[in-house]
Design a protein around this motif. Structure first.
Motif, mmCIF file in Angstrom:
data_model
loop_
_atom_site.group_PDB
_atom_site.id
_atom_site.type_symbol
_atom_site.label_atom_id
_atom_site.label_comp_id
_atom_site.label_asym_id
_atom_site.label_seq_id
_atom_site.Cartn_x
_atom_site.Cartn_y
_atom_site.Cartn_z
ATOM 1 N N MET A 64 0.820 -1.209 0.000
ATOM 2 C CA MET A 64 0.000 0.000 0.000
ATOM 3 C C MET A 64 0.852 1.257 0.000
ATOM 4 O O MET A 64 0.512 2.254 -0.654
ATOM 5 C CB MET A 64 -0.946 0.000 1.203
ATOM 6 C CG MET A 64 -2.130 -0.938 1.053
ATOM 7 S SD MET A 64 -2.998 -0.771 -0.532
ATOM 8 C CE MET A 64 -3.255 0.995 -0.618
ATOM 9 N N ALA A 65 1.958 1.261 0.700
ATOM 10 C CA ALA A 65 2.859 2.422 0.681
ATOM 11 C C ALA A 65 3.368 2.666 -0.725
ATOM 12 O O ALA A 65 3.449 3.812 -1.199
ATOM 13 C CB ALA A 65 4.015 2.209 1.649
ATOM 14 N N ASP A 66 3.694 1.581 -1.424
ATOM 15 C CA ASP A 66 4.162 1.703 -2.803
ATOM 16 C C ASP A 66 3.044 2.206 -3.704
ATOM 17 O O ASP A 66 3.239 3.104 -4.532
ATOM 18 C CB ASP A 66 4.663 0.337 -3.272
ATOM 19 C CG ASP A 66 5.551 0.423 -4.503
ATOM 20 O OD1 ASP A 66 6.240 1.448 -4.663
ATOM 21 O OD2 ASP A 66 5.546 -0.533 -5.290
ATOM 22 N N TYR A 67 1.853 1.634 -3.548
ATOM 23 C CA TYR A 67 0.712 2.004 -4.387
ATOM 24 C C TYR A 67 0.339 3.475 -4.197
ATOM 25 O O TYR A 67 0.060 4.192 -5.165
ATOM 26 C CB TYR A 67 -0.474 1.103 -4.043
ATOM 27 C CG TYR A 67 -1.678 1.279 -4.943
ATOM 28 C CD1 TYR A 67 -1.815 0.523 -6.104
ATOM 29 C CD2 TYR A 67 -2.686 2.186 -4.626
ATOM 30 C CE1 TYR A 67 -2.925 0.670 -6.924
ATOM 31 C CE2 TYR A 67 -3.793 2.342 -5.437
ATOM 32 C CZ TYR A 67 -3.908 1.580 -6.592
ATOM 33 O OH TYR A 67 -5.009 1.740 -7.411
ATOM 34 N N MET A 68 0.331 3.938 -2.949
ATOM 35 C CA MET A 68 -0.071 5.316 -2.662
ATOM 36 C C MET A 68 1.065 6.315 -2.811
ATOM 37 O O MET A 68 0.837 7.524 -2.802
ATOM 38 C CB MET A 68 -0.656 5.405 -1.239
ATOM 39 C CG MET A 68 -2.002 4.735 -1.094
ATOM 40 S SD MET A 68 -2.831 5.136 0.475
ATOM 41 C CE MET A 68 -1.959 4.095 1.612
ATOM 42 N N GLY A 69 2.290 5.824 -2.911
ATOM 43 C CA GLY A 69 3.414 6.740 -3.013
ATOM 44 C C GLY A 69 3.766 7.403 -1.699
ATOM 45 O O GLY A 69 4.101 8.592 -1.651
ATOM 46 N N LEU A 70 3.718 6.616 -0.617
ATOM 47 C CA LEU A 70 4.087 7.143 0.697
ATOM 48 C C LEU A 70 5.612 7.098 0.831
ATOM 49 O O LEU A 70 6.189 6.137 1.321
ATOM 50 C CB LEU A 70 3.410 6.328 1.810
ATOM 51 C CG LEU A 70 1.881 6.395 1.840
ATOM 52 C CD1 LEU A 70 1.325 5.423 2.870
ATOM 53 C CD2 LEU A 70 1.397 7.813 2.134
ATOM 54 N N ARG A 71 6.252 8.150 0.399
ATOM 55 C CA ARG A 71 7.709 8.165 0.278
ATOM 56 C C ARG A 71 8.442 8.550 1.553
ATOM 57 O O ARG A 71 9.659 8.392 1.651
ATOM 58 C CB ARG A 71 8.111 9.144 -0.837
ATOM 59 C CG ARG A 71 7.654 8.726 -2.220
ATOM 60 C CD ARG A 71 8.058 9.761 -3.257
ATOM 61 N NE ARG A 71 7.298 10.987 -3.116
ATOM 62 C CZ ARG A 71 6.132 11.223 -3.704
ATOM 63 N NH1 ARG A 71 5.593 10.286 -4.479
ATOM 64 N NH2 ARG A 71 5.503 12.351 -3.534
ATOM 65 N N ASN A 72 7.696 9.102 2.527
ATOM 66 C CA ASN A 72 8.368 9.693 3.688
ATOM 67 C C ASN A 72 8.138 8.912 4.977
ATOM 68 O O ASN A 72 8.247 9.470 6.074
ATOM 69 C CB ASN A 72 7.905 11.137 3.866
ATOM 70 C CG ASN A 72 8.187 11.981 2.636
ATOM 71 O OD1 ASN A 72 9.278 11.913 2.076
ATOM 72 N ND2 ASN A 72 7.206 12.768 2.198
ATOM 73 N N LEU A 73 7.821 7.637 4.861
ATOM 74 C CA LEU A 73 7.475 6.862 6.054
ATOM 75 C C LEU A 73 8.689 6.637 6.949
ATOM 76 O O LEU A 73 9.756 6.252 6.504
ATOM 77 C CB LEU A 73 6.882 5.508 5.653
ATOM 78 C CG LEU A 73 5.516 5.530 4.977
ATOM 79 C CD1 LEU A 73 5.058 4.111 4.698
ATOM 80 C CD2 LEU A 73 4.485 6.276 5.815
ATOM 81 N N ARG A 74 8.445 6.863 8.252
ATOM 82 C CA ARG A 74 9.444 6.559 9.280
ATOM 83 C C ARG A 74 8.949 5.496 10.246
ATOM 84 O O ARG A 74 9.723 4.945 11.015
ATOM 85 C CB ARG A 74 9.792 7.835 10.061
ATOM 86 C CG ARG A 74 10.456 8.922 9.240
ATOM 87 C CD ARG A 74 11.019 10.002 10.139
ATOM 88 N NE ARG A 74 9.963 10.728 10.841
ATOM 89 C CZ ARG A 74 10.103 11.285 12.048
ATOM 90 N NH1 ARG A 74 11.241 11.147 12.711
ATOM 91 N NH2 ARG A 74 9.111 11.953 12.591
ATOM 92 N N TYR A 75 7.621 5.236 10.218
ATOM 93 C CA TYR A 75 7.051 4.279 11.167
ATOM 94 C C TYR A 75 5.913 3.544 10.465
ATOM 95 O O TYR A 75 5.047 4.169 9.832
ATOM 96 C CB TYR A 75 6.521 4.993 12.414
ATOM 97 C CG TYR A 75 6.202 4.052 13.545
ATOM 98 C CD1 TYR A 75 7.138 3.763 14.524
ATOM 99 C CD2 TYR A 75 4.960 3.430 13.624
ATOM 100 C CE1 TYR A 75 6.865 2.887 15.551
ATOM 101 C CE2 TYR A 75 4.673 2.550 14.653
ATOM 102 C CZ TYR A 75 5.615 2.278 15.621
ATOM 103 O OH TYR A 75 5.339 1.399 16.633
#
Length: 391
Positions: A64-75
């Motif tokens: 899901m992070a890849d699909y949504m483009g969540l590029r700044n995840l730390r947690y």
């Protein structure tokens, strides 16, 4: 200072769809994420903490992070507790923000139970399967909840008509909700005359089967103030988690792990059940609500059936309005997981944004409760107390 005084819930969004055959699970997760972030005045680029359960497709939060483009995840957190998972996720987001591990946390849930696509996780075989499901002929959640309801009736004199009152209240609330799956009001007789699925549970004692989903955004009080949304943010005052196991067969079916999660949440908040204005209580079945009312302390053990009589759960004037969106019994139960919709409706009530006809006059304190697993036997509970920022 309370444990989470510096943290706020600033975004909440429920997908309006209940049948979504042309959307994938990933699309629904993304649409609810964008909806909650827009509600908060934020974007995907602001998110540095992401939380989801086994309802996410593929490899869960990674996909899901890849699909949504969540590029700044730390947690990241993929705790899985069934229907209670989103409430666990919000609590874990609070802890992560308080520890400085992230600043803007996004929680999503999505499901396509109605149009057929299953979630990406789950499917594991557990030791008890062969004994309970195959040897005993247990028909899954309906049979388990029916077993608990039947025992409650035997012990305390609870009746099918009392269970039906929970569905009546849900149907009244759903009639005010333009997105509810079932908008028609029903009577006690309607429920009792619907087909029997597993004695004593009739079809209308059971939750709806829907597609859809929802999302929550949590951040610091400082960021919440800077957003300048011009409306009330929501605080978390207390939270409790608990589980119940069958203890080698030595199990009492007449209570759930809510007796522990609820007590912990109230203790942490410094409140009692009598302080609560509104309650979002998991309603996979009508009996679930009756059991939770007892276990959470709103009435004495064995008195849940009597508590719900005479419109006690109906907004805006019942003694304890419950599930004012129509709940899982009439509005929405995406992917068989109702925890996120319980959070969303509580946020709406505290903001003063619930549907006209069910909005409470001055809701300042709300309880949210979710459970996963099987009522009375093995399960996980999460209870959260929410308060208006100015309450």
């Amino acid at each position: 200072m309370g444990r989470w005084d510096s943290i706020r819930i600033v975004g909440a969004y429920e997908h309006p769809g209940r049948e979504l055959p042309d959307k994938s699970l990933a699309q629904i997760h993304t649409e609810v994420a964008l909806g909650a972030l827009a509600d908060a005045g934020l974007t995907l680029d602001d998110v540095d903490g992401y939380f989801c359960g086994n309802d996410a497709p593929g490899n869960g939060w990674i996909s899901m992070a890849d699909y949504m483009g969540l590029r700044n995840l730390r947690y990241m957190d993929s705790t899985e507790t069934g229907g209670s998972a989103p409430i666990y996720h919000v609590a874990h987001a609070l802890a992560a923000i308080a520890a400085g591990d992230c600043r803007v946390a996004l929680v999503t849930l999505a499901g396509k139970s109605r149009t057929g696509e299953q979630s990406g996780g789950g499917g594991l075989t557990v030791p008890e399967d062969g004994f309970e499901d195959r040897m005993a002929g247990w028909n899954g959640p309906v049979g388990n909840y029916a077993l608990a309801a039947k025992r409650h009736m035997h012990e305390f004199g609870t009746t099918s008509a009392q269970l039906a009152e929970v569905k009546v209240a849900a149907s009244i609330h759903a009639s005010f909700n333009p997105n509810a799956f079932l908008k028609k009001r029903v009577t006690v007789d309607d429920v009792l005359n619907s087909p029997m699925l597993a004695d004593p549970l009739h079809r209308d004692d059971c939750c709806v089967v829907t597609d859809g989903g929802g999302a929550i955004v949590v951040t610091t009080a400082e960021i919440a103030r800077d957003l300048g949304l011009g409306r009330r943010a929501v605080r978390v005052l207390g939270h409790g988690e608990a589980g119940k196991i069958v203890n080698g067969g030595k199990v009492d079916l007449t209570y759930s792990s809510a007796i522990w999660s609820g007590a912990r949440a109230f203790e942490q908040a410094g409140l009692t059940p009598q302080d609560i204005d509104y309650a979002s209580i998991y309603d996979s079945f009508t009996f679930t609500v009756i059991q939770m009312l007892e276990d959470l302390g709103f009435c004495e053990r064995g008195q849940g059936g009597r508590f719900v009589l005479e419109g006690a759960l109906v907004a805006p004037f019942g003694r304890l309005p419950v599930n004012t969106d129509g709940g899982g019994l009439a509005n929405n139960h995406p992917g068989g997981r109702g925890g996120v919709t319980k959070l969303i409706e509580a946020v709406r009530q505290l903001r003063g944004e619930a549907n006209e006809g069910v909005q409470l006059h001055d809701a300042g304190l709300a309880l949210v409760h979710g459970n996963g697993g099987f009522l009375g036997t093995r399960m996980r509970s999460a209870t959260m107390i929410l308060g208006r920022e100015d309450a």
